[in-house]
Design an enzyme around this catalytic site. Structure first.
Site, short mmCIF file in Angstrom:
data_model
loop_
_atom_site.label_atom_id
_atom_site.label_comp_id
_atom_site.label_asym_id
_atom_site.label_seq_id
_atom_site.Cartn_x
_atom_site.Cartn_y
_atom_site.Cartn_z
N SER A 17 119.70 -117.79 16.58
CA SER A 17 120.91 -117.07 16.12
C SER A 17 121.52 -117.67 14.86
O SER A 17 121.99 -116.92 14.00
CB SER A 17 121.93 -116.90 17.24
OG SER A 17 122.41 -118.14 17.72
N ASP A 130 111.68 -117.87 21.70
CA ASP A 130 112.40 -119.15 21.62
C ASP A 130 111.44 -120.21 21.08
O ASP A 130 110.43 -120.52 21.71
CB ASP A 130 112.87 -119.52 23.03
CG ASP A 130 113.71 -120.79 23.05
OD1 ASP A 130 113.70 -121.52 22.05
OD2 ASP A 130 114.35 -121.04 24.08
P1 4NP Z 1 117.79 -121.16 20.47
O1 4NP Z 1 116.72 -122.25 20.96
O2 4NP Z 1 118.25 -120.41 21.69
O3 4NP Z 1 117.01 -120.28 19.54
O4 4NP Z 1 118.91 -121.94 19.80
C1 4NP Z 1 117.00 -123.19 21.96
C2 4NP Z 1 117.63 -124.37 21.63
C3 4NP Z 1 117.88 -125.32 22.61
C4 4NP Z 1 117.47 -125.09 23.91
C5 4NP Z 1 116.85 -123.89 24.24
C6 4NP Z 1 116.62 -122.95 23.27
N1 4NP Z 1 117.69 -126.08 24.92
O5 4NP Z 1 117.27 -125.87 26.06
O6 4NP Z 1 118.32 -127.11 24.65
#
Ligand code: 4NP
Length: 167
Positions: A17, A130
């Protein structure tokens, strides 16, 4: 002319995002719409509150000319549905979390970013994957999807702004 506001939402608000936030802000600025369209981003998870975006996202974006350095992670909240006309999710889980959170009187547009994609190579893909736990090649793919879909989203919003009955 009425202002329009757009909120991009993913899980951590440090990879996808904020990439969309920086790219969309750049497109808005290039089209001279900075005073018409407000842009923000947020996450549904609270692990990285106040943190800068992931270095891998920042570097891939910077190589393409997008500056993410000022962005900081924050949580999406129910007030956002009153502040933003467009709430744009990166994946299906983000979208279902947002649907649960949205007040019943939300009148804005809640959708997946890739719904605005214009390139045929993404036509069968509905979610921005992701990249956080994956290999480094996930980050250029995210940027490619985001640039395409943000361009389509901005075209759509400009069409809506220019509709004769828009106030
Ligand atoms: P985002 O990616 O949703 O694209 O910001 C992630 C960043 C961190 C985590 C998961 C997804 N995490 O689990 O910390």
């Amino acid at each position: 002319m009425a202002k329009v506001s757009v909120l991009f939402v993913c899980l951590g608000n440090i990879c996808r995002s904020p990439t969309a936030h920086a790219v969309f802000q750049s497109l808005v600025d290039q089209r001279g719409l900075t005073n018409i369209i407000d842009v923000d981003s947020a996450g549904t998870g609270d692990w990285h509150l106040g943190h800068a975006p992931d270095r891998r996202s920042t570097e891939v974006a910077a190589m393409a000319g997008y500056d993410m350095s000022a962005l900081r992670s924050r949580l999406v909240n129910s007030d956002d549905f009153y502040r933003f006309n467009y709430v744009v999710a990166m994946d299906a889980k983000n979208l279902s979390d947002l649907k649960k959170m949205a007040p019943t009187d939300f009148t804005g547009n809640l959708s997946l970013l890739l719904a605005f994609s214009t390139q045929s190579k993404f036509s069968s893909i509905h979610e921005v994957p992701d990249p956080y736990y994956g290999g480094g090649d996930g980050f250029p793919l995210v940027l490619d999807m985001v640039v395409d879909s943000c361009t389509g989203l901005l075209d759509y919003i400009v069409t809506q702004i220019n509709r004769p009955n828009n106030v």
